[in-house]
Design a protein around this motif. Structure first.
Motif, PDB file in Angstrom:
ATOM      1  N   UNK A  25      -8.691 -12.203   3.639  1.00 31.16           N
ATOM      2  CA  UNK A  25      -8.344 -13.619   3.784  1.00 31.16           C
ATOM      3  C   UNK A  25      -9.575 -14.503   3.697  1.00 31.16           C
ATOM      4  N   UNK A  26     -10.692 -14.043   4.243  1.00 32.02           N
ATOM      5  CA  UNK A  26     -11.919 -14.839   4.249  1.00 32.02           C
ATOM      6  C   UNK A  26     -12.483 -15.056   2.847  1.00 32.02           C
ATOM      7  N   UNK A  27     -12.038 -14.231   1.887  1.00 34.38           N
ATOM      8  CA  UNK A  27     -12.563 -14.330   0.525  1.00 34.38           C
ATOM      9  C   UNK A  27     -11.620 -15.068  -0.423  1.00 34.38           C
ATOM     10  N   UNK A  28     -10.448 -15.447   0.077  1.00 33.66           N
ATOM     11  CA  UNK A  28      -9.445 -16.082  -0.774  1.00 33.66           C
ATOM     12  C   UNK A  28      -9.452 -17.597  -0.610  1.00 33.66           C
ATOM     13  N   UNK A  29      -9.222 -18.330  -1.692  1.00 35.95           N
ATOM     14  CA  UNK A  29      -9.076 -19.779  -1.586  1.00 35.95           C
ATOM     15  C   UNK A  29      -7.710 -20.138  -1.014  1.00 35.95           C
TER      16      UNK A  29
ATOM     17  N   UNK B 157     -11.273  -4.578   0.529  1.00 39.79           N
ATOM     18  CA  UNK B 157     -11.955  -5.624   1.293  1.00 39.79           C
ATOM     19  C   UNK B 157     -11.792  -6.991   0.651  1.00 39.79           C
ATOM     20  N   UNK B 158     -11.026  -7.074  -0.447  1.00 40.92           N
ATOM     21  CA  UNK B 158     -10.809  -8.341  -1.133  1.00 40.92           C
ATOM     22  C   UNK B 158     -11.855  -8.663  -2.182  1.00 40.92           C
ATOM     23  N   UNK B 159     -12.771  -7.728  -2.439  1.00 43.97           N
ATOM     24  CA  UNK B 159     -13.866  -7.998  -3.364  1.00 43.97           C
ATOM     25  C   UNK B 159     -13.377  -8.121  -4.809  1.00 43.97           C
ATOM     26  N   UNK B 160     -12.453  -7.251  -5.229  1.00 44.19           N
ATOM     27  CA  UNK B 160     -11.927  -7.339  -6.595  1.00 44.19           C
ATOM     28  C   UNK B 160     -11.180  -8.650  -6.788  1.00 44.19           C
ATOM     29  N   UNK B 161     -10.362  -9.039  -5.807  1.00 46.52           N
ATOM     30  CA  UNK B 161      -9.634 -10.309  -5.897  1.00 46.52           C
ATOM     31  C   UNK B 161     -10.598 -11.475  -6.020  1.00 46.52           C
ATOM     32  N   UNK B 162     -11.669 -11.453  -5.242  1.00 46.07           N
ATOM     33  CA  UNK B 162     -12.678 -12.514  -5.292  1.00 46.07           C
ATOM     34  C   UNK B 162     -13.296 -12.614  -6.678  1.00 46.07           C
ATOM     35  N   UNK B 163     -13.619 -11.471  -7.271  1.00 54.21           N
ATOM     36  CA  UNK B 163     -14.216 -11.462  -8.608  1.00 54.21           C
ATOM     37  C   UNK B 163     -13.224 -11.979  -9.650  1.00 54.21           C
ATOM     38  N   UNK B 164     -11.960 -11.614  -9.501  1.00 52.01           N
ATOM     39  CA  UNK B 164     -10.933 -12.095 -10.428  1.00 52.01           C
ATOM     40  C   UNK B 164     -10.771 -13.611 -10.323  1.00 52.01           C
ATOM     41  N   UNK B 165     -10.789 -14.115  -9.093  1.00 47.98           N
ATOM     42  CA  UNK B 165     -10.679 -15.563  -8.873  1.00 47.98           C
ATOM     43  C   UNK B 165     -11.874 -16.282  -9.491  1.00 47.98           C
ATOM     44  N   UNK B 166     -13.063 -15.689  -9.345  1.00 50.30           N
ATOM     45  CA  UNK B 166     -14.270 -16.279  -9.932  1.00 50.30           C
ATOM     46  C   UNK B 166     -14.182 -16.332 -11.453  1.00 50.30           C
ATOM     47  N   UNK B 167     -13.373 -15.451 -12.035  1.00 48.53           N
ATOM     48  CA  UNK B 167     -13.186 -15.440 -13.489  1.00 48.53           C
ATOM     49  C   UNK B 167     -12.086 -16.400 -13.938  1.00 48.53           C
TER      50      UNK B 167
END
Length: 280
Positions: free
Chosen positions: A103-107, A75-85
């Motif tokens: 896509x909704x969670x990506x910059x 669902x893109x949650x891991x990618x979102x957390x990685x980006x936040x880091x």
């Protein structure tokens, strides 16, 4: 009249899985939980256990990693957390259902490749490629070859997934490459093993919780629904049962048999965190 494209049942299953984890566990994660020794293993702890799962990945990201390719991004949650880091993250997802959620969670600076890893074409190269419960869906040989191509010199490959092991009986839970086949295949590529962590026992409670959800909620709900439909719409119900008898039999065999347990998971699967480094 234009014919509608068939909907892939696997994609529907992923979407339903996301809805269930949101409703029951207040979570966006689609992966197993991780319970270190001594932590409570019940339904109320699964959201925390899924966070533990992600944190275990974060703790094994090597120093110096800046850009990451997250393959099969859920669902893109891991990618979102990685980006936040602070990492730069691109994603690969062939799922038409989940790609919009990802896509909704990506910059804007992140790229979502709506394709399989095997078919991915890009000039980008990465310091780290992550498979979080997605390696089982790629072809071993062509998947590893693509990783070799996409990684920077001395880049890393992190695989956190379950594999099948040889036993004297058939596993009721499908999925997972044979670990013996994987280990032979990866030796053919320029990857040096840095970490091999077995967390089968620490992830198996996920299956126990799934079994509890099935036996105490989904199976009784299915039986009540079947009783209502047979009573009120007998002809339509018989037609549906006849039309979908193979699919219904498979669902009953796999999910409603009561055989998918934490114990059977430990017997037939090996959940591993592998970290490899690409050699020159």
């Amino acid at each position: 009249m234009k014919r509608m494209n068939k909907v892939d049942s696997k994609e529907v299953g992923l979407e339903i899985g996301l809805l269930l984890t949101r409703f029951f566990f207040n979570s966006e994660d689609l992966h197993f939980g991780y319970w270190p020794d001594g932590t409570p293993t019940d339904m109320s702890t699964i959201s925390k256990a899924q966070s533990n799962h992600s944190n275990l990945i974060f703790s094994h990201i090597p120093d110096g990693v800046k850009n990451i390719l997250d393959v099969g991004s859920g669902s893109g949650e891991l990618a979102k957390k990685l980006i936040d880091k602070g990492y730069s993250v691109d994603c690969v997802s062939p799922s038409s259902f989940l790609s919009d959620t990802i896509q909704s969670k990506l910059p804007p600076q992140s790229t979502l490749y709506r394709t399989t890893l095997e078919d991915l074409e890009t000039d980008h190269r990465y310091d780290l490629i992550i498979f979080s419960e997605s390696f089982q869906y790629v072809n071993i040989q062509s998947g590893l070859s693509k990783c070799d191509h996409l990684l920077n010199q001395h880049g890393h490959l992190l695989i956190f997934d379950f594999f099948s092991i040889e036993t004297d009986s058939k596993s009721p839970l499908r999925g997972g490459h044979k670990i013996s086949k994987f280990l032979v295949a990866i030796d053919q590529f320029p990857f040096e093993n840095i970490i091999d962590l077995d967390v089968t026992k620490e992830t198996a409670p996920t299956i126990g919780i799934l079994d509890k959800l099935l036996t105490e909620f989904l199976i009784p709900s299915k039986d009540l629904s079947a009783k209502y439909l047979s009573s009120n719409f007998p002809i339509v119900t018989k037609l549906i049962k006849w039309k979908l008898k193979k699919r219904i039999a498979k669902i009953n065999r796999v999910y409603m048999s009561g055989q998918i347990t934490a114990e059977s998971f430990i017997k037939h699967k090996s959940y591993r965190l592998f970290l490899y480094q690409k050699m020159a």
